[in-house]
Design a protein around this motif. Structure first.
Motif, PDB file in Angstrom:
ATOM      1  N   VAL A   1       0.836  -1.203   0.000  1.00 50.96           N
ATOM      2  CA  VAL A   1       0.000   0.000   0.000  1.00 50.96           C
ATOM      3  C   VAL A   1       0.871   1.253   0.000  1.00 50.96           C
ATOM      4  N   GLU A   2       1.922   1.264   0.831  1.00 48.77           N
ATOM      5  CA  GLU A   2       2.800   2.430   0.881  1.00 48.77           C
ATOM      6  C   GLU A   2       3.466   2.674  -0.470  1.00 48.77           C
ATOM      7  N   ALA A   3       3.864   1.595  -1.150  1.00 54.27           N
ATOM      8  CA  ALA A   3       4.473   1.758  -2.469  1.00 54.27           C
ATOM      9  C   ALA A   3       3.449   2.266  -3.470  1.00 54.27           C
ATOM     10  N   ALA A   4       2.215   1.755  -3.405  1.00 53.65           N
ATOM     11  CA  ALA A   4       1.185   2.152  -4.359  1.00 53.65           C
ATOM     12  C   ALA A   4       0.794   3.615  -4.198  1.00 53.65           C
ATOM     13  N   ARG A   5       0.878   4.168  -2.987  1.00 52.02           N
ATOM     14  CA  ARG A   5       0.501   5.563  -2.762  1.00 52.02           C
ATOM     15  C   ARG A   5       1.389   6.529  -3.551  1.00 52.02           C
ATOM     16  N   THR A   6       2.585   6.082  -3.908  1.00 54.34           N
ATOM     17  CA  THR A   6       3.524   6.979  -4.595  1.00 54.34           C
ATOM     18  C   THR A   6       3.331   6.980  -6.109  1.00 54.34           C
ATOM     19  N   LEU A   7       2.442   6.113  -6.618  1.00 50.09           N
ATOM     20  CA  LEU A   7       2.307   5.956  -8.066  1.00 50.09           C
ATOM     21  C   LEU A   7       1.076   6.671  -8.586  1.00 50.09           C
ATOM     22  N   SER A   8       1.186   7.169  -9.802  1.00 48.51           N
ATOM     23  CA  SER A   8       0.045   7.792 -10.464  1.00 48.51           C
ATOM     24  C   SER A   8       0.214   7.650 -11.963  1.00 48.51           C
ATOM     25  N   GLY A   9      -0.888   7.631 -12.655  1.00 54.52           N
ATOM     26  CA  GLY A   9      -0.871   7.523 -14.104  1.00 54.52           C
ATOM     27  C   GLY A   9      -2.266   7.708 -14.643  1.00 54.52           C
ATOM     28  N   ALA A  10      -2.358   8.043 -15.929  1.00 45.56           N
ATOM     29  CA  ALA A  10      -3.651   8.359 -16.525  1.00 45.56           C
ATOM     30  C   ALA A  10      -4.623   7.189 -16.448  1.00 45.56           C
ATOM     31  N   PHE A  11      -4.114   5.947 -16.463  1.00 43.62           N
ATOM     32  CA  PHE A  11      -5.005   4.793 -16.473  1.00 43.62           C
ATOM     33  C   PHE A  11      -4.925   3.984 -15.188  1.00 43.62           C
ATOM     34  N   LEU A  12      -4.372   4.608 -14.141  1.00 42.20           N
ATOM     35  CA  LEU A  12      -4.293   3.976 -12.835  1.00 42.20           C
ATOM     36  C   LEU A  12      -5.271   4.627 -11.873  1.00 42.20           C
ATOM     37  N   VAL A  13      -5.916   3.811 -11.047  1.00 39.98           N
ATOM     38  CA  VAL A  13      -6.803   4.320 -10.005  1.00 39.98           C
ATOM     39  C   VAL A  13      -5.998   4.382  -8.713  1.00 39.98           C
ATOM     40  N   PRO A  14      -5.781   5.578  -8.140  1.00 42.16           N
ATOM     41  CA  PRO A  14      -4.892   5.701  -6.977  1.00 42.16           C
ATOM     42  C   PRO A  14      -5.523   5.203  -5.679  1.00 42.16           C
ATOM     43  N   VAL A  15      -4.649   4.790  -4.762  1.00 43.56           N
ATOM     44  CA  VAL A  15      -5.063   4.387  -3.418  1.00 43.56           C
ATOM     45  C   VAL A  15      -5.297   5.639  -2.578  1.00 43.56           C
ATOM     46  N   VAL A  16      -6.423   5.678  -1.825  1.00 47.26           N
ATOM     47  CA  VAL A  16      -6.694   6.824  -0.948  1.00 47.26           C
ATOM     48  C   VAL A  16      -6.675   6.443   0.527  1.00 47.26           C
ATOM     49  N   ASP A  17      -6.840   5.156   0.835  1.00 49.25           N
ATOM     50  CA  ASP A  17      -6.876   4.762   2.239  1.00 49.25           C
ATOM     51  C   ASP A  17      -6.730   3.243   2.304  1.00 49.25           C
ATOM     52  N   ALA A  18      -6.319   2.747   3.451  1.00 42.28           N
ATOM     53  CA  ALA A  18      -6.200   1.304   3.650  1.00 42.28           C
ATOM     54  C   ALA A  18      -6.005   1.041   5.126  1.00 42.28           C
ATOM     55  N   ASP A  19      -6.321  -0.189   5.553  1.00 39.02           N
ATOM     56  CA  ASP A  19      -6.085  -0.599   6.929  1.00 39.02           C
ATOM     57  C   ASP A  19      -5.651  -2.060   6.913  1.00 39.02           C
ATOM     58  N   ALA A  20      -4.354  -2.263   7.114  1.00 38.05           N
ATOM     59  CA  ALA A  20      -3.822  -3.622   7.121  1.00 38.05           C
ATOM     60  C   ALA A  20      -4.061  -4.317   8.449  1.00 38.05           C
ATOM     61  N   ASP A  21      -4.413  -3.545   9.519  1.00 37.23           N
ATOM     62  CA  ASP A  21      -4.549  -4.125  10.858  1.00 37.23           C
ATOM     63  C   ASP A  21      -5.995  -4.349  11.258  1.00 37.23           C
ATOM     64  N   ALA A  22      -6.954  -3.989  10.407  1.00 33.69           N
ATOM     65  CA  ALA A  22      -8.365  -4.185  10.724  1.00 33.69           C
ATOM     66  C   ALA A  22      -8.679  -5.675  10.811  1.00 33.69           C
TER      67      ALA A  22
ATOM     68  N   VAL B   1     -10.775  -7.280   9.256  1.00 31.83           N
ATOM     69  CA  VAL B   1     -10.802  -7.668   7.847  1.00 31.83           C
ATOM     70  C   VAL B   1     -10.056  -6.581   7.086  1.00 31.83           C
ATOM     71  N   PRO B   2      -8.832  -6.826   6.619  1.00 28.05           N
ATOM     72  CA  PRO B   2      -8.077  -5.778   5.912  1.00 28.05           C
ATOM     73  C   PRO B   2      -8.829  -5.275   4.689  1.00 28.05           C
ATOM     74  N   TRP B   3      -8.643  -3.988   4.392  1.00 31.47           N
ATOM     75  CA  TRP B   3      -9.343  -3.394   3.248  1.00 31.47           C
ATOM     76  C   TRP B   3      -8.477  -2.335   2.588  1.00 31.47           C
ATOM     77  N   LEU B   4      -8.868  -1.993   1.382  1.00 31.47           N
ATOM     78  CA  LEU B   4      -8.162  -1.005   0.574  1.00 31.47           C
ATOM     79  C   LEU B   4      -9.195  -0.115  -0.088  1.00 31.47           C
ATOM     80  N   ALA B   5      -9.032   1.213   0.041  1.00 28.79           N
ATOM     81  CA  ALA B   5      -9.945   2.162  -0.602  1.00 28.79           C
ATOM     82  C   ALA B   5      -9.213   2.898  -1.713  1.00 28.79           C
ATOM     83  N   THR B   6      -9.865   3.019  -2.858  1.00 30.94           N
ATOM     84  CA  THR B   6      -9.314   3.765  -3.990  1.00 30.94           C
ATOM     85  C   THR B   6     -10.320   4.804  -4.437  1.00 30.94           C
ATOM     86  N   GLU B   7      -9.863   5.757  -5.224  1.00 38.33           N
ATOM     87  CA  GLU B   7     -10.789   6.748  -5.772  1.00 38.33           C
ATOM     88  C   GLU B   7     -11.927   6.049  -6.497  1.00 38.33           C
TER      89      GLU B   7
END
Length: 741
Positions: free
Chosen positions: A63-84, A86-92
């Motif tokens: 998740v930390e690595a993905a937060r640094t990436l952006s591109g016209a055809f990529l949907v960026p990560v906005v939030d995540a919780d690895a310790d919940a 049930v782990p989850w990942l939120a994107t735009e």
């Protein structure tokens, strides 16, 4: 709604779930909303992944690595919780429709949309791969179609699992499978791919990871096709309308709404379904072509058979596509063994050849090459140049030598555009590729060929040069790599290579090697080469395009079952004519012609024996103008129109070979080397009685025959230059005019 949370509510972290959108390999994907009304997309990790030891640490790092990436055809990560719990990942939130849902509802995408899809996914993956990461989860379920192009997330959750880490080459295979799904639906059908994508997507689907293009190469490939930027109308109207309706529904659903939500359940994919490597390879698999002997009294398949379906694969192939423009469709390619279709065979009979000139030297020629004015004669001591009309020396000898010369799997000479090329040795160097000016006999350039990989100071492999060929401004040297490890097995794949050099300077341009290369056909023009390969008794053989315009990148490929003869490194067992590559397939009884650039089948011609014997066709070869293709089948030599495979004539040998049994064309035995060649209007072919025949290319009738009772046991060496053929037998070199006068 089936709630994935641990506390029984309809929330994940700070997000209220609106409805499930789809299932991906890493978990369930939901539309969600913040308390402030902001829409997001939440992926909830599958419980079995979350329970895997070490997953949460890997997920957190990804998740930390993905937060640094952006591109016209990529949907960026906005939030995540690895310790919940049930782990989850939120994107735009991205207003779009899953590709699988779009194709299931509205059918395959048209060519413009497929091109945008391939380009967008390649650009997204290029960003990820440049950052040193792989996605691992590109699929019809994870790709969203939006008004502005396709989208994938910056993170595939499968990349954070404890299994083998996905590689960029895995992503490229998944990209190819995804585009193939978009073109054909749930049944993988490479023939459904448009011509503009068939070559490169076929490369993505190669079973061998090193053969697949990189994401950057795919982007560059499409850019050279002048792909227009995606507009708001890139998708079919029905898909666009469905997308707009789904987006509107998401915005109208209150947080915590009951039921299954506005989105229909994602399709359930049963184990073993979908686009797998095995299913894809099976879909491309063709028939077998194996070593065989004579076939008495040939019968053709009836129709000259333009392709019933697109990709060549032989009878029984499941690959399908529309036939090329102008091609006639046929049904089954089998015909009665007693079929009378095809021309009546002409039994070869002709006078003994009249020699134009003959002379003896001090050393036996090891190889020959000729233009219309000069014949280059190479021995184990020197290289000479003789006048083709008189046999007299025209230039001073050179100290270049070749001790082994021409053989069943080697042909170290070539001629093109006023230049002779030779793989040779000199007193001070071994393994040299040299170019000689045919007008003056001078050395234009000489390049030393490295014959070994040093490998950390230890000689690990030897590079043997089998033959040289020329196309346009490029010279190619083809051969195989001998591993020096003390191990050998006839079931191990051999490694072949292709090296490209500038024809004007001898400067190296590029090189490729691999177990998918055994012998390589270099057409006289164009940038598409053809490689064949096989592993005896173990895997299917492969016929594969190599794109010289892309520095040896692999293109389309066709599997050919049980093709043991493709295993032999050396002179190619295929040919090129009229923009088509030709090779044996089916059960060894069928000649396939496919478009060089795309691999789309143009026609095929099947041969049968009227007496029921099994037929095995030999290595095909073409006339100089590319209008006619010749294929030897036992004692028969068949001329076919290159454009559609229509038989023109059949020339038949009579009598016995020098070892007893039926006399056969050497080209029918699938021995490599030049056992048949052409001048402008004459076909020259040797037989197993050690006779050279000159056959009228228009009628199939013999002009003359030549045999030397004192020739070596292995037969004579010979080549064609202009309207003459030159024959080396021991110390004697003989010239014969094509018309025998």
């Amino acid at each position: 709604m089936d709630h994935p949370g641990a506390d029984g509510t309809h929330r994940i972290g700070p997000y209220a779930l609106l409805g499930r959108q789809r299932t991906v390999r890493g978990g369930e994907v939901f539309a969600a909303r913040t308390d402030e009304g902001l829409l997001v997309t939440v992926t909830v990790v599958r419980p079995e992944l979350a329970a895997d030891p070490g997953f949460r640490d890997r997920f957190r790092a990804a998740v930390e690595a993905a937060r640094t990436l952006s591109g016209a055809f990529l949907v960026p990560v906005v939030d995540a919780d690895a310790d919940a719990p049930v782990p989850w990942l939120a994107t735009e939130f991205t207003a779009g429709l899953p590709l699988r849902q779009a194709v299931d509802r509205h059918g395959p995408l048209p060519e413009p949309a497929l091109r945008v899809l391939a380009d967008g996914l390649a650009r997204a993956l290029a960003v990820l791969h440049a950052a040193g990461t792989a996605h691992g989860e590109v699929s019809p379920d994870s790709v969203l179609l939006t008004m502005d192009g396709p989208r994938i997330t910056t993170l595939g959750i499968m990349g954070a699992t404890g299994g083998p880490a996905p590689a960029p080459t895995d992503d490229m295979y998944d990209l190819g499978s995804t585009v193939l799904f978009a073109a054909s639906g749930d049944e993988p059908d490479t023939g459904a791919l448009p011509v503009s994508l068939r070559e490169v997507i076929g490369g993505c689907l190669s079973p061998e990871p090193p053969d697949r293009p990189t994401a950057k190469q795919l982007v560059d490939y499409l850019a050279r096709q002048e792909l227009s930027a995606p507009g708001r109308s890139w998708l079919p109207p029905a898909v666009t309308a469905d997308m707009a309706a789904a987006t509107a529904v998401v915005g109208s659903v209150p947080a915590g709404g009951g039921g299954r939500g506005p989105f229909p359940p994602a399709p359930v994919i049963a184990a073993g379904t979908g686009v797998s490597r095995r299913k894809l390879i099976t879909a491309l698999a063709g028939g077998a072509a194996v070593l065989g002997g004579a076939a008495a009294a040939l019968a053709f398949s009836g129709d000259s058979s333009p392709a019933p379906h697109g990709r060549a694969g032989g009878p029984g192939s499941t690959a399908r596509s529309a036939p090329p423009p102008g091609a006639r469709s046929t049904s089954a390619s089998s015909a009665s063994p007693t079929s009378a279709d095809g021309p009546e065979p002409v039994v070869l009979a002709g006078p003994d050849a009249a020699k134009a000139w003959s002379g003896a030297g001090k050393h036996a020629p090891t190889c020959l090459e000729a233009s219309d004015k000069v014949v280059m004669v190479v021995t184990d001591t020197a290289t000479s140049f003789l006048d083709t009309a008189t046999g007299k020396s025209v230039f001073p000898q050179l100290n270049t030598t070749n001790d082994f010369g021409m053989s069943s799997d080697k042909y170290p000479t070539a001629y093109a555009d006023g230049v002779f090329y030779l793989l040779c040795d000199t007193p001070s160097q071994s393994g040299v590729l040299a170019a000689f000016d045919a007008a003056g006999g001078k050395v234009k350039w000489a390049t030393e060929m490295a014959d070994a990989d040093p490998g950390s100071g230890t000689r690990l492999a030897m590079y043997t040069s089998n033959y040289v060929a020329v196309a346009g401004n490029t010279v190619y040297v083809c051969g195989h790599v001998l591993q020096i490890d003390g191990k050998f097995s006839t079931e191990d794949p051999s490694t072949g290579y292709v090296r490209a050099f500038d024809a004007a300077t001898g400067k190296g341009l590029w090189r490729v090697k691999g177990t998918d290369i055994n012998n390589v056909l270099v057409p006289p023009s164009g940038s598409h080469l053809l490689a064949t390969s096989a592993v005896p008794g173990k895997k299917a053989g492969r016929v594969q395009m190599i794109d010289a315009g892309r520095r040896g990148a692999r293109g389309w490929n066709v599997s050919v079952q049980d093709s043991g003869f493709y295993f032999t490194p050396g002179w190619p067992l295929t040919c090129y004519a009229a923009g088509l590559f030709l090779f044996a397939g089916g059960n060894g009884d069928t000649l396939f012609a496919v478009e060089a650039a795309t691999g789309s089948e143009k026609w095929h011609q099947r041969f049968e024996a009227k007496n029921g014997d099994r037929v095995h066709i030999g290595a095909p070869f073409a006339g100089l103008d590319g209008a006619t293709v010749y294929v030897a089948v036992g004692s028969d030599l068949v001329a076919l129109t290159a454009a559609d495979g229509t038989p023109r004539w059949v020339a038949r040998l009579d009598g016995a070979s020098d070892m007893g049994g039926s006399n056969l064309f050497r080209a029918a035995l699938r021995v490599s080397g030049r056992s048949a060649q052409c001048s402008a209007d004459t076909v020259f072919a040797t037989d197993s009685a050690k006779t050279l025949w000159a056959i009228d290319a228009a009628t199939g009738r013999a002009r003359w025959k030549y045999s030397d009772p004192g020739q070596p046991d292995v037969g004579f060496r010979w080549t064609v230059g202009g309207d003459r053929v030159f024959i080396a037998s021991h110390l004697t070199l003989t010239a014969i005019a094509a018309h025998g006068r």
